[in-house]
Design an enzyme around this catalytic site. Structure first.
Site, PDB file in Angstrom:
ATOM      1  N   ALA A   9      32.514  30.170  80.962  1.00 17.86           N
ATOM      2  CA  ALA A   9      32.186  29.070  80.051  1.00 17.86           C
ATOM      3  C   ALA A   9      31.826  29.574  78.657  1.00 17.86           C
ATOM      4  CB  ALA A   9      31.036  28.230  80.622  1.00 17.86           C
ATOM      5  N   PHE A  11      32.690  32.284  75.221  1.00  8.24           N
ATOM      6  CA  PHE A  11      33.780  32.372  74.229  1.00  8.24           C
ATOM      7  C   PHE A  11      35.038  33.034  74.825  1.00  8.24           C
ATOM      8  CE2 PHE A  11      35.151  35.569  70.819  1.00  8.24           C
ATOM      9  CZ  PHE A  11      36.210  34.788  70.374  1.00  8.24           C
ATOM     10  N   THR A 123      33.004  46.888  76.074  1.00  6.52           N
ATOM     11  CA  THR A 123      33.081  46.770  74.609  1.00  6.52           C
ATOM     12  C   THR A 123      33.187  48.135  73.926  1.00  6.52           C
ATOM     13  OG1 THR A 123      31.723  46.192  72.676  1.00  6.52           O
ATOM     14  CG2 THR A 123      30.540  46.631  74.686  1.00  6.52           C
ATOM     15  N   ASP A 124      33.757  48.141  72.732  1.00  3.01           N
ATOM     16  CA  ASP A 124      33.820  49.394  71.955  1.00  3.01           C
ATOM     17  C   ASP A 124      32.429  49.870  71.524  1.00  3.01           C
ATOM     18  OD1 ASP A 124      33.270  47.503  69.969  1.00  3.01           O
ATOM     19  OD2 ASP A 124      35.009  47.970  68.725  1.00  3.01           O
ATOM     20  N   GLU A 125      31.422  48.977  71.616  1.00  2.00           N
ATOM     21  CA  GLU A 125      30.080  49.370  71.155  1.00  2.00           C
ATOM     22  C   GLU A 125      29.463  50.454  72.027  1.00  2.00           C
ATOM     23  OE1 GLU A 125      27.393  46.539  69.656  1.00  2.00           O
ATOM     24  OE2 GLU A 125      28.965  45.237  68.882  1.00  2.00           O
ATOM     25  N   TYR A 148      21.846  45.997  73.355  1.00  2.16           N
ATOM     26  CA  TYR A 148      23.047  45.376  73.941  1.00  2.16           C
ATOM     27  C   TYR A 148      24.047  46.439  74.360  1.00  2.16           C
ATOM     28  CZ  TYR A 148      27.825  43.544  73.896  1.00  2.16           C
ATOM     29  OH  TYR A 148      29.137  43.283  74.217  1.00  2.16           O
ATOM     30  N   LYS A 152      25.474  47.527  78.129  1.00  2.36           N
ATOM     31  CA  LYS A 152      26.898  47.504  78.503  1.00  2.36           C
ATOM     32  C   LYS A 152      27.348  48.888  78.977  1.00  2.36           C
ATOM     33  CE  LYS A 152      29.566  44.555  78.141  1.00  2.36           C
ATOM     34  NZ  LYS A 152      29.986  43.478  79.079  1.00  2.36           N
ATOM     35  N   ASN A 177      35.951  43.944  68.210  1.00 10.71           N
ATOM     36  CA  ASN A 177      35.334  42.663  67.811  1.00 10.71           C
ATOM     37  C   ASN A 177      36.315  41.499  67.930  1.00 10.71           C
ATOM     38  OD1 ASN A 177      33.399  44.592  66.460  1.00 10.71           O
ATOM     39  ND2 ASN A 177      32.516  42.628  65.856  1.00 10.71           N
ATOM     40  N   ARG A 271      20.570  44.882  59.561  1.00 18.46           N
ATOM     41  CA  ARG A 271      20.262  44.926  60.995  1.00 18.46           C
ATOM     42  C   ARG A 271      19.714  46.322  61.316  1.00 18.46           C
ATOM     43  NH1 ARG A 271      25.460  44.006  64.778  1.00 18.46           N
ATOM     44  NH2 ARG A 271      24.901  41.818  64.627  1.00 18.46           N
ATOM     45  N   HIS A 274      22.094  49.434  62.512  1.00 17.67           N
ATOM     46  CA  HIS A 274      23.422  48.829  62.326  1.00 17.67           C
ATOM     47  C   HIS A 274      24.545  49.879  62.389  1.00 17.67           C
ATOM     48  CE1 HIS A 274      25.736  45.665  59.691  1.00 17.67           C
ATOM     49  NE2 HIS A 274      26.349  45.931  60.839  1.00 17.67           N
TER      50      HIS A 274
HETATM   51  P1  NAD Z   1      29.406  34.835  75.277  1.00 18.09           P
HETATM   52  O1  NAD Z   1      27.974  35.135  74.969  1.00 18.09           O
HETATM   53  O2  NAD Z   1      30.153  33.869  74.429  1.00 18.09           O
HETATM   54  O3  NAD Z   1      29.521  34.282  76.785  1.00 18.09           O
HETATM   55  C1  NAD Z   1      28.817  34.842  77.846  1.00 18.09           C
HETATM   56  C2  NAD Z   1      28.920  33.900  79.031  1.00 18.09           C
HETATM   57  O4  NAD Z   1      28.232  34.511  80.139  1.00 18.09           O
HETATM   58  C3  NAD Z   1      28.276  32.546  78.802  1.00 18.09           C
HETATM   59  O5  NAD Z   1      29.117  31.506  79.284  1.00 18.09           O
HETATM   60  C4  NAD Z   1      26.997  32.599  79.621  1.00 18.09           C
HETATM   61  O6  NAD Z   1      26.558  31.349  80.098  1.00 18.09           O
HETATM   62  C5  NAD Z   1      27.405  33.527  80.753  1.00 18.09           C
HETATM   63  N1  NAD Z   1      26.267  34.208  81.375  1.00 18.09           N
HETATM   64  C6  NAD Z   1      25.261  34.880  80.744  1.00 18.09           C
HETATM   65  N2  NAD Z   1      24.366  35.331  81.647  1.00 18.09           N
HETATM   66  C7  NAD Z   1      24.838  34.983  82.877  1.00 18.09           C
HETATM   67  C8  NAD Z   1      24.377  35.183  84.195  1.00 18.09           C
HETATM   68  N3  NAD Z   1      23.228  35.847  84.458  1.00 18.09           N
HETATM   69  N4  NAD Z   1      25.115  34.692  85.222  1.00 18.09           N
HETATM   70  C9  NAD Z   1      26.271  34.016  84.980  1.00 18.09           C
HETATM   71  N5  NAD Z   1      26.740  33.774  83.757  1.00 18.09           N
HETATM   72  C10 NAD Z   1      26.042  34.259  82.709  1.00 18.09           C
HETATM   73  O7  NAD Z   1      30.120  36.243  75.333  1.00 18.09           O
HETATM   74  P2  NAD Z   1      31.588  36.670  74.861  1.00 18.09           P
HETATM   75  O8  NAD Z   1      31.540  37.017  73.428  1.00 18.09           O
HETATM   76  O9  NAD Z   1      32.557  35.668  75.359  1.00 18.09           O
HETATM   77  O10 NAD Z   1      31.753  38.042  75.682  1.00 18.09           O
HETATM   78  C11 NAD Z   1      32.245  38.028  77.022  1.00 18.09           C
HETATM   79  C12 NAD Z   1      32.279  39.457  77.538  1.00 18.09           C
HETATM   80  O11 NAD Z   1      33.126  40.253  76.713  1.00 18.09           O
HETATM   81  C13 NAD Z   1      30.919  40.161  77.527  1.00 18.09           C
HETATM   82  O12 NAD Z   1      30.842  40.961  78.672  1.00 18.09           O
HETATM   83  C14 NAD Z   1      30.952  41.015  76.265  1.00 18.09           C
HETATM   84  O13 NAD Z   1      30.107  42.134  76.399  1.00 18.09           O
HETATM   85  C15 NAD Z   1      32.415  41.392  76.226  1.00 18.09           C
HETATM   86  N6  NAD Z   1      32.962  41.677  74.898  1.00 18.09           N
HETATM   87  C16 NAD Z   1      32.754  40.827  73.851  1.00 18.09           C
HETATM   88  C17 NAD Z   1      33.330  41.084  72.608  1.00 18.09           C
HETATM   89  C18 NAD Z   1      33.135  40.152  71.432  1.00 18.09           C
HETATM   90  O14 NAD Z   1      33.524  40.523  70.312  1.00 18.09           O
HETATM   91  N7  NAD Z   1      32.592  38.963  71.607  1.00 18.09           N
HETATM   92  C19 NAD Z   1      34.112  42.233  72.438  1.00 18.09           C
HETATM   93  C20 NAD Z   1      34.311  43.105  73.530  1.00 18.09           C
HETATM   94  C21 NAD Z   1      33.734  42.799  74.758  1.00 18.09           C
HETATM   95  O1  DAU Z   2      32.635  45.358  68.907  1.00 20.01           O
HETATM   96  C1  DAU Z   2      32.550  44.462  69.988  1.00 20.01           C
HETATM   97  C2  DAU Z   2      31.282  43.686  69.862  1.00 20.01           C
HETATM   98  O2  DAU Z   2      31.441  42.837  68.744  1.00 20.01           O
HETATM   99  C3  DAU Z   2      30.929  42.888  71.110  1.00 20.01           C
HETATM  100  O3  DAU Z   2      30.674  43.770  72.176  1.00 20.01           O
HETATM  101  C4  DAU Z   2      29.702  42.013  70.865  1.00 20.01           C
HETATM  102  O4  DAU Z   2      29.487  41.176  71.998  1.00 20.01           O
HETATM  103  C5  DAU Z   2      29.952  41.160  69.655  1.00 20.01           C
HETATM  104  O5  DAU Z   2      28.778  40.426  69.352  1.00 20.01           O
HETATM  105  C6  DAU Z   2      30.361  42.003  68.444  1.00 20.01           C
HETATM  106  O6  DAU Z   2      29.252  42.789  67.932  1.00 20.01           O
HETATM  107  P1  DAU Z   2      28.947  42.935  66.359  1.00 20.01           P
HETATM  108  O7  DAU Z   2      27.506  43.234  66.211  1.00 20.01           O
HETATM  109  O8  DAU Z   2      29.911  43.833  65.694  1.00 20.01           O
HETATM  110  O9  DAU Z   2      29.299  41.426  65.924  1.00 20.01           O
HETATM  111  P2  DAU Z   2      28.568  40.387  64.961  1.00 20.01           P
HETATM  112  O10 DAU Z   2      29.458  39.198  64.855  1.00 20.01           O
HETATM  113  O11 DAU Z   2      27.150  40.154  65.337  1.00 20.01           O
HETATM  114  O12 DAU Z   2      28.575  41.155  63.559  1.00 20.01           O
HETATM  115  C7  DAU Z   2      29.795  41.578  62.956  1.00 20.01           C
HETATM  116  C8  DAU Z   2      29.444  42.327  61.680  1.00 20.01           C
HETATM  117  O13 DAU Z   2      28.879  41.401  60.733  1.00 20.01           O
HETATM  118  C9  DAU Z   2      28.382  43.406  61.893  1.00 20.01           C
HETATM  119  O14 DAU Z   2      28.652  44.511  61.044  1.00 20.01           O
HETATM  120  C10 DAU Z   2      27.091  42.746  61.455  1.00 20.01           C
HETATM  121  C11 DAU Z   2      27.542  41.774  60.363  1.00 20.01           C
HETATM  122  N1  DAU Z   2      26.752  40.527  60.277  1.00 20.01           N
HETATM  123  C12 DAU Z   2      26.549  39.805  61.392  1.00 20.01           C
HETATM  124  C13 DAU Z   2      25.835  38.622  61.353  1.00 20.01           C
HETATM  125  C14 DAU Z   2      25.590  37.815  62.600  1.00 20.01           C
HETATM  126  C15 DAU Z   2      26.282  40.099  59.025  1.00 20.01           C
HETATM  127  O15 DAU Z   2      26.482  40.769  57.998  1.00 20.01           O
HETATM  128  N2  DAU Z   2      25.575  38.938  58.985  1.00 20.01           N
HETATM  129  C16 DAU Z   2      25.311  38.180  60.085  1.00 20.01           C
HETATM  130  O16 DAU Z   2      24.643  37.111  59.968  1.00 20.01           O
END
Ligand code: NAD
Ligand code: DAU
Length: 343
Positions: A9, A11, A123-125, A148, A152, A177, A271, A274
């Site tokens: 549910a 992103f 994640t790449d992080e 975070y 991971k 990202n 941050r 950062h």
């Molecule tokens: P998100 O925060 O949008 O969604 C996370 C989902 O997990 C939510 O629907 C939430 O309700 C659910 N959740 C959280 N805790 C839970 C629990 N205890 N039990 C069941 N469900 C639970 O996250 P996202 O950005 O869609 O990321 C999804 C996955 O991809 C994560 O594992 C994240 O680490 C990884 N990822 C994200 C990015 C990015 O840029 N967003 C990049 C690489 C990897």
């Molecule tokens: O790289 C993968 C990761 O990307 C995922 O594993 C994480 O779940 C996801 O949140 C994301 O992490 P980042 O920290 O890179 O993403 P975020 O969108 O928070 O920030 C992107 C960049 O923008 C980072 O350099 C911080 C900066 N930023 C972020 C926010 C929220 C700002 O300058 N201002 C802001 O308000």
């Protein structure tokens, strides 16, 4: 195939659920999601009547529930997580519980129920930060910097241990990202779009020079699906986009697409810890999975800005009371000390 998706549910999860149901006709998909602040059933509303799809409201740390749901599954794609770096800096407890304990709970049940495939979405992080040059390969050491990222990396090590100790058929993906439709507006791109649409300042950390390697969520989902279908047991695959850009340049491109003035840019205190730059070498996924990203950042941003413009009601519901109080905690003091961009 019977597939259990966790975090469907959220992103990436909601985009992945749609991708999977499109990719395979004879799929029975169960989506287990706790519906935290980031989970939103609206993201999948059009699937409610699809007989191949079932939603279960529950926690991946609930061992009894997870064990029951795991029975009869052919595969798991594990996305559920606490995912926002800034929130992990405020309080890491939920990150340890969900990302670490939840992953082990799923692995244990998958082993008991002899599930044939377990894709862990990471994640790449986990690699930590790069300087101006170079890219991470799957052989780069893990050096996570935020709570975070550390949670991971810990989860990944448990997945790795499940392979080496128990021979579990796991595959790990490390995505860069993501951006695209249904991303919660705590993350930079949707936050920037939402604030700019509302005529509010957009907080840019530090000098806006940090670099991210962006991938459209549709390309990431295609990579996760390829890892599910063709990934080698025990392997790790980087799934990176082709585009790298610093945050200031990215924000300027977003504002230009929205026809908004650069006076909305607000440089705010950085941050803590950062990471400067992320960049992934995804040659292994290209070679072994036959995957490559299809969308350039320019095209992906056009689509994403258009999606948020067309889905203003979704965005406003996401920016509810809980979001406003998070925003206050995260940004109020920062914005008071922030500065407008100089021409
Ligand atoms: P998100 O925060 O949008 O969604 C996370 C989902 O997990 C939510 O629907 C939430 O309700 C659910 N959740 C959280 N805790 C839970 C629990 N205890 N039990 C069941 N469900 C639970 O996250 P996202 O950005 O869609 O990321 C999804 C996955 O991809 C994560 O594992 C994240 O680490 C990884 N990822 C994200 C990015 C990015 O840029 N967003 C990049 C690489 C990897
Ligand atoms: O790289 C993968 C990761 O990307 C995922 O594993 C994480 O779940 C996801 O949140 C994301 O992490 P980042 O920290 O890179 O993403 P975020 O969108 O928070 O920030 C992107 C960049 O923008 C980072 O350099 C911080 C900066 N930023 C972020 C926010 C929220 C700002 O300058 N201002 C802001 O308000």
């Amino acid at each position: 195939m019977r597939l259990l998706v966790t975090g469907g549910a959220g992103f990436i999860g909601s985009n992945f659920v749609r991708h999977a149901l499109r990719a395979q006709r004879d799929l029975e998909l169960t989506n287990l999601d706790a519906l935290t602040y980031a989970g939103n059933l609206e993201n999948l509303a059009e699937l409610e009547a699809d007989p191949r799809y079932r939603f279960v409201h529950g926690d991946i740390c609930d061992a009894a529930l997870v064990d029951r749901l795991m029975a009869g599954q052919d595969a798991v794609v594990h996305l559920a997580a606490e995912s926002h770096v800034d929130r992990s800096i405020l309080d890491a407890a939920a990150f340890i519980r969900t990302n670490v304990q939840g992953t082990q709970t799923l692995l244990d049940a998958a082993r008991r129920r002899q599930v044939a495939r377990f894709v862990h979405v990471s994640t790449d992080e986990v690699y930590g930060s790069l300087g101006a040059e170079g890219k991470f390969t799957e052989a780069s050491p893990l050096a996570p910097n935020s709570p975070y990222a550390a949670s991971k990396a810990a989860a990944e090590l448990l997945v790795r241990a499940a392979f080496h100790t128990h021979g579990q058929p796991v595959v790990i993906t490390r995505g860069s990202n993501n951006y695209g439709p249904y991303q919660f507006p705590e993350k930079f791109i949707p936050l920037a779009i939402a604030n700019a649409l509302a005529g509010q300042p957009v907080p840019l950390y530090g000098e806006g020079k940090n670099v991210r390697n962006w991938i459209h969520v549709a390309d990431h989902c295609a990579g996760i699906w390829a890892a599910l279908e063709r990934g080698r047991a025990g392997a790790v695959y980087n799934l990176g986009g082709d585009d790298e850009v610093d945050n200031l340049t990215l924000l300027r491109r977003i504002l230009a697409r929205l026809g908004r003035d650069e006076s909305l840019i607000r440089f705010v205190p950085d941050r803590p810890g950062h990471d400067f730059r992320y960049a992934l070498d995804s040659a292994l996924a290209r070679r072994e999975l036959g995957w490559r990203p299809a969308l350039s950042l320019d095209e992906g941003l056009d689509r994403t800005v258009a999606w948020y413009r067309a889905n203003g009601a979704w965005l406003e519901r996401a920016r509810d009371g809980a979001y406003r109080s998070y925003y206050e905690t995260q940004y109020r003091a920062r914005l008071e000390r922030g500065q407008e961009a100089r021409p």
